[in-house]
Design a protein around this motif. Structure first.
Motif, PDB file in Angstrom:
ATOM      1  N   ILE A 229       0.839  -1.200   0.000  1.00 31.39           N
ATOM      2  CA  ILE A 229       0.000   0.000   0.000  1.00 31.39           C
ATOM      3  C   ILE A 229       0.874   1.251   0.000  1.00 31.39           C
ATOM      4  CG2 ILE A 229      -1.715   1.329   1.301  1.00 31.39           C
ATOM      5  CD1 ILE A 229      -2.894  -1.415   2.178  1.00 31.39           C
ATOM      6  N   GLU A 230       1.962   1.240   0.782  1.00 37.69           N
ATOM      7  CA  GLU A 230       2.900   2.364   0.764  1.00 37.69           C
ATOM      8  C   GLU A 230       3.454   2.571  -0.648  1.00 37.69           C
ATOM      9  OE1 GLU A 230       5.972   1.797   3.705  1.00 37.69           O
ATOM     10  OE2 GLU A 230       4.502   1.525   5.294  1.00 37.69           O
TER      11      GLU A 230
ATOM     12  N   ALA B  48       8.111   9.925   7.627  1.00 32.57           N
ATOM     13  CA  ALA B  48       9.377   9.420   7.090  1.00 32.57           C
ATOM     14  C   ALA B  48      10.009  10.400   6.100  1.00 32.57           C
ATOM     15  CB  ALA B  48       9.161   8.070   6.420  1.00 32.57           C
ATOM     16  N   GLY B  49       9.253  11.426   5.726  1.00 33.96           N
ATOM     17  CA  GLY B  49       9.771  12.417   4.788  1.00 33.96           C
ATOM     18  C   GLY B  49       9.551  12.065   3.327  1.00 33.96           C
ATOM     19  N   TYR B  50       8.721  11.058   3.065  1.00 36.98           N
ATOM     20  CA  TYR B  50       8.438  10.638   1.692  1.00 36.98           C
ATOM     21  C   TYR B  50       7.313  11.444   1.058  1.00 36.98           C
ATOM     22  CZ  TYR B  50      11.219   6.556   3.027  1.00 36.98           C
ATOM     23  OH  TYR B  50      12.214   5.721   3.466  1.00 36.98           O
ATOM     24  N   LEU B  51       6.452  12.003   1.901  1.00 37.26           N
ATOM     25  CA  LEU B  51       5.346  12.829   1.428  1.00 37.26           C
ATOM     26  C   LEU B  51       5.350  14.155   2.181  1.00 37.26           C
ATOM     27  CD1 LEU B  51       2.326  10.321   1.397  1.00 37.26           C
ATOM     28  CD2 LEU B  51       3.714  11.034  -0.559  1.00 37.26           C
ATOM     29  N   SER B  52       4.909  15.183   1.509  1.00 43.28           N
ATOM     30  CA  SER B  52       4.632  16.452   2.170  1.00 43.28           C
ATOM     31  C   SER B  52       3.152  16.741   1.952  1.00 43.28           C
ATOM     32  CB  SER B  52       5.508  17.573   1.596  1.00 43.28           C
ATOM     33  OG  SER B  52       5.215  17.768   0.228  1.00 43.28           O
ATOM     34  N   THR B  53       2.615  17.669   2.726  1.00 44.27           N
ATOM     35  CA  THR B  53       1.194  17.987   2.593  1.00 44.27           C
ATOM     36  C   THR B  53       1.001  19.487   2.453  1.00 44.27           C
ATOM     37  OG1 THR B  53       0.868  18.160   4.973  1.00 44.27           O
ATOM     38  CG2 THR B  53       0.477  15.997   3.984  1.00 44.27           C
ATOM     39  N   TYR B  54      -0.113  19.829   1.870  1.00 48.70           N
ATOM     40  CA  TYR B  54      -0.527  21.228   1.795  1.00 48.70           C
ATOM     41  C   TYR B  54      -2.041  21.260   1.704  1.00 48.70           C
ATOM     42  CZ  TYR B  54      -0.820  20.328  -3.276  1.00 48.70           C
ATOM     43  OH  TYR B  54      -1.136  19.813  -4.514  1.00 48.70           O
TER      44      TYR B  54
ATOM     45  N   LYS C  27      10.641   9.986  -3.867  1.00 46.26           N
ATOM     46  CA  LYS C  27      10.986   9.504  -5.211  1.00 46.26           C
ATOM     47  C   LYS C  27      12.086   8.444  -5.138  1.00 46.26           C
ATOM     48  CE  LYS C  27       9.597  13.647  -7.734  1.00 46.26           C
ATOM     49  NZ  LYS C  27       8.661  13.128  -8.704  1.00 46.26           N
ATOM     50  N   GLU C  28      13.054   8.641  -4.243  1.00 51.12           N
ATOM     51  CA  GLU C  28      14.108   7.647  -4.046  1.00 51.12           C
ATOM     52  C   GLU C  28      13.523   6.345  -3.495  1.00 51.12           C
ATOM     53  OE1 GLU C  28      17.168   9.336  -1.572  1.00 51.12           O
ATOM     54  OE2 GLU C  28      17.505  10.996  -2.972  1.00 51.12           O
ATOM     55  N   GLN C  29      12.626   6.465  -2.522  1.00 50.63           N
ATOM     56  CA  GLN C  29      11.988   5.278  -1.949  1.00 50.63           C
ATOM     57  C   GLN C  29      11.148   4.566  -3.002  1.00 50.63           C
ATOM     58  OE1 GLN C  29      12.529   3.654   0.625  1.00 50.63           O
ATOM     59  NE2 GLN C  29      10.728   2.489   1.183  1.00 50.63           N
TER      60      GLN C  29
ATOM     61  N   PHE D 201      13.430   2.606  -5.207  1.00 48.03           N
ATOM     62  CA  PHE D 201      13.862   1.406  -4.476  1.00 48.03           C
ATOM     63  C   PHE D 201      12.766   0.342  -4.478  1.00 48.03           C
ATOM     64  CE2 PHE D 201      13.663  -0.861  -0.385  1.00 48.03           C
ATOM     65  CZ  PHE D 201      14.821  -1.626  -0.487  1.00 48.03           C
ATOM     66  N   LEU D 202      11.535   0.747  -4.173  1.00 47.23           N
ATOM     67  CA  LEU D 202      10.420  -0.207  -4.126  1.00 47.23           C
ATOM     68  C   LEU D 202      10.125  -0.794  -5.500  1.00 47.23           C
ATOM     69  CD1 LEU D 202       8.060   1.609  -1.605  1.00 47.23           C
ATOM     70  CD2 LEU D 202       9.383  -0.482  -1.209  1.00 47.23           C
ATOM     71  N   LYS D 203      10.279  -0.018  -6.552  1.00 44.95           N
ATOM     72  CA  LYS D 203      10.084  -0.542  -7.909  1.00 44.95           C
ATOM     73  C   LYS D 203      11.090  -1.646  -8.211  1.00 44.95           C
ATOM     74  CE  LYS D 203       7.954   3.426 -10.215  1.00 44.95           C
ATOM     75  NZ  LYS D 203       8.110   4.477 -11.233  1.00 44.95           N
ATOM     76  N   THR D 204      12.338  -1.422  -7.827  1.00 48.41           N
ATOM     77  CA  THR D 204      13.375  -2.439  -8.038  1.00 48.41           C
ATOM     78  C   THR D 204      13.055  -3.692  -7.234  1.00 48.41           C
ATOM     79  OG1 THR D 204      15.037  -0.735  -8.425  1.00 48.41           O
ATOM     80  CG2 THR D 204      15.843  -2.919  -7.811  1.00 48.41           C
ATOM     81  N   GLU D 205      12.707  -3.503  -5.971  1.00 51.42           N
ATOM     82  CA  GLU D 205      12.358  -4.643  -5.117  1.00 51.42           C
ATOM     83  C   GLU D 205      11.135  -5.392  -5.653  1.00 51.42           C
ATOM     84  OE1 GLU D 205      13.981  -5.903  -2.184  1.00 51.42           O
ATOM     85  OE2 GLU D 205      15.504  -4.692  -3.193  1.00 51.42           O
ATOM     86  N   TRP D 206      10.159  -4.650  -6.159  1.00 49.53           N
ATOM     87  CA  TRP D 206       8.950  -5.268  -6.701  1.00 49.53           C
ATOM     88  C   TRP D 206       9.290  -6.155  -7.904  1.00 49.53           C
ATOM     89  CZ3 TRP D 206       4.293  -6.376  -5.167  1.00 49.53           C
ATOM     90  CH2 TRP D 206       3.356  -6.807  -6.122  1.00 49.53           C
ATOM     91  N   LYS D 207      10.162  -5.659  -8.775  1.00 41.38           N
ATOM     92  CA  LYS D 207      10.556  -6.446  -9.953  1.00 41.38           C
ATOM     93  C   LYS D 207      11.243  -7.732  -9.538  1.00 41.38           C
ATOM     94  CE  LYS D 207      10.791  -2.598 -13.155  1.00 41.38           C
ATOM     95  NZ  LYS D 207      11.598  -1.657 -13.886  1.00 41.38           N
ATOM     96  N   LEU D 208      12.138  -7.652  -8.548  1.00 38.01           N
ATOM     97  CA  LEU D 208      12.805  -8.859  -8.049  1.00 38.01           C
ATOM     98  C   LEU D 208      11.800  -9.831  -7.440  1.00 38.01           C
ATOM     99  CD1 LEU D 208      15.938  -7.232  -6.365  1.00 38.01           C
ATOM    100  CD2 LEU D 208      15.903  -8.573  -8.478  1.00 38.01           C
TER     101      LEU D 208
END
Length: 108
Positions: free
Chosen positions: A10-11, A53-59, A78-80, A83-90
Protein backbone atom coordinates in the motif's frame (compact mmCIF):
# COMPACT_ATOMS: atom_id res chain seq x y z
CA UNK A 1 -9.07 -9.74 -5.52
CA UNK A 2 -8.09 -12.85 -3.66
CA UNK A 3 -4.57 -11.87 -2.58
CA UNK A 4 -4.17 -9.78 0.58
CA UNK A 5 -2.27 -6.52 0.29
CA UNK A 6 0.41 -5.73 2.85
CA UNK A 7 1.07 -2.28 4.30
CA UNK A 8 4.34 -2.16 2.33
CA UNK A 9 2.51 -2.71 -0.95
CA UNK A 10 0.00 0.00 0.00
CA UNK A 11 2.90 2.36 0.76
CA UNK A 12 4.36 1.52 -2.66
CA UNK A 13 1.01 2.20 -4.34
CA UNK A 14 0.55 5.51 -2.50
CA UNK A 15 3.98 6.72 -3.59
CA UNK A 16 3.30 5.65 -7.18
CA UNK A 17 -0.08 7.43 -7.22
CA UNK A 18 1.26 10.65 -5.72
CA UNK A 19 4.33 10.54 -7.98
CA UNK A 20 2.02 10.97 -10.99
CA UNK A 21 0.02 13.80 -9.43
CA UNK A 22 -0.54 15.36 -6.01
CA UNK A 23 -3.67 13.87 -4.53
CA UNK A 24 -5.89 13.80 -1.43
CA UNK A 25 -6.75 10.89 0.83
CA UNK A 26 -10.13 9.94 -0.59
CA UNK A 27 -8.85 9.90 -4.18
CA UNK A 28 -5.82 7.82 -3.19
CA UNK A 29 -8.10 5.41 -1.33
CA UNK A 30 -10.45 5.14 -4.31
CA UNK A 31 -7.56 4.21 -6.61
CA UNK A 32 -6.11 1.64 -4.22
CA UNK A 33 -9.54 0.06 -3.72
CA UNK A 34 -9.34 -1.11 -7.35
CA UNK A 35 -6.74 -3.58 -6.09
CA UNK A 36 -7.27 -3.99 -2.37
CA UNK A 37 -10.27 -3.79 -0.11
CA UNK A 38 -8.88 -1.22 2.33
CA UNK A 39 -10.66 1.19 4.60
CA UNK A 40 -9.75 4.83 5.10
CA UNK A 41 -8.85 3.87 8.68
CA UNK A 42 -6.09 1.70 7.19
CA UNK A 43 -4.90 4.24 4.65
CA UNK A 44 -4.60 7.36 6.79
CA UNK A 45 -2.04 5.89 9.23
CA UNK A 46 0.03 4.83 6.22
CA UNK A 47 -0.17 8.34 4.77
CA UNK A 48 0.91 9.73 8.15
CA UNK A 49 3.80 7.24 8.32
CA UNK A 50 4.99 8.22 4.83
CA UNK A 51 4.76 11.90 5.76
CA UNK A 52 6.69 11.35 9.01
CA UNK A 53 9.38 9.42 7.09
CA UNK A 54 9.77 12.42 4.79
CA UNK A 55 8.44 10.64 1.69
CA UNK A 56 5.35 12.83 1.43
CA UNK A 57 4.63 16.45 2.17
CA UNK A 58 1.19 17.99 2.59
CA UNK A 59 -0.53 21.23 1.79
CA UNK A 60 -4.06 22.60 2.04
CA UNK A 61 -6.09 23.63 -0.97
CA UNK A 62 -9.62 24.93 -1.07
CA UNK A 63 -12.19 22.81 -2.87
CA UNK A 64 -15.89 23.74 -2.97
CA UNK A 65 -15.50 26.04 0.02
CA UNK A 66 -13.63 23.53 2.17
CA UNK A 67 -9.94 22.95 2.71
CA UNK A 68 -8.66 19.66 1.39
CA UNK A 69 -5.33 18.13 2.46
CA UNK A 70 -3.19 17.16 -0.51
CA UNK A 71 -0.18 14.87 -0.51
CA UNK A 72 2.90 15.49 -2.68
CA UNK A 73 5.92 13.23 -3.11
CA UNK A 74 9.28 14.53 -1.88
CA UNK A 75 12.73 13.83 -3.31
CA UNK A 76 13.18 11.19 -0.58
CA UNK A 77 9.82 9.73 -1.60
CA UNK A 78 10.99 9.50 -5.21
CA UNK A 79 14.11 7.65 -4.05
CA UNK A 80 11.99 5.28 -1.95
CA UNK A 81 9.65 4.73 -4.89
CA UNK A 82 12.60 3.83 -7.14
CA UNK A 83 13.86 1.41 -4.48
CA UNK A 84 10.42 -0.21 -4.13
CA UNK A 85 10.08 -0.54 -7.91
CA UNK A 86 13.37 -2.44 -8.04
CA UNK A 87 12.36 -4.64 -5.12
CA UNK A 88 8.95 -5.27 -6.70
CA UNK A 89 10.56 -6.45 -9.95
CA UNK A 90 12.80 -8.86 -8.05
CA UNK A 91 9.84 -10.11 -6.03
CA UNK A 92 7.73 -10.56 -9.15
CA UNK A 93 10.54 -12.44 -10.92
CA UNK A 94 10.91 -14.87 -7.99
CA UNK A 95 7.17 -15.46 -7.77
CA UNK A 96 7.06 -16.10 -11.53
CA UNK A 97 10.02 -18.48 -11.27
CA UNK A 98 8.27 -20.48 -8.56
CA UNK A 99 4.93 -20.56 -10.37
CA UNK A 100 6.56 -21.58 -13.65
CA UNK A 101 8.86 -24.14 -11.99
CA UNK A 102 12.04 -22.29 -12.99
CA UNK A 103 13.37 -21.58 -9.50
CA UNK A 104 16.37 -23.77 -8.71
CA UNK A 105 16.52 -25.31 -5.28
CA UNK A 106 19.55 -23.78 -3.55
CA UNK A 107 19.72 -26.65 -1.03
CA UNK A 108 20.30 -29.51 -3.49
Amino acid sequence: MYFPTSATVIEFLVLAIVDREDSYGYAISHTIKKLANIKESTLYPILKKLEKAGYLSTYQQEYQGRKRKYYAITDSGKEQLAFLKTEWKLYQEKVDEIIEGRLEDDES
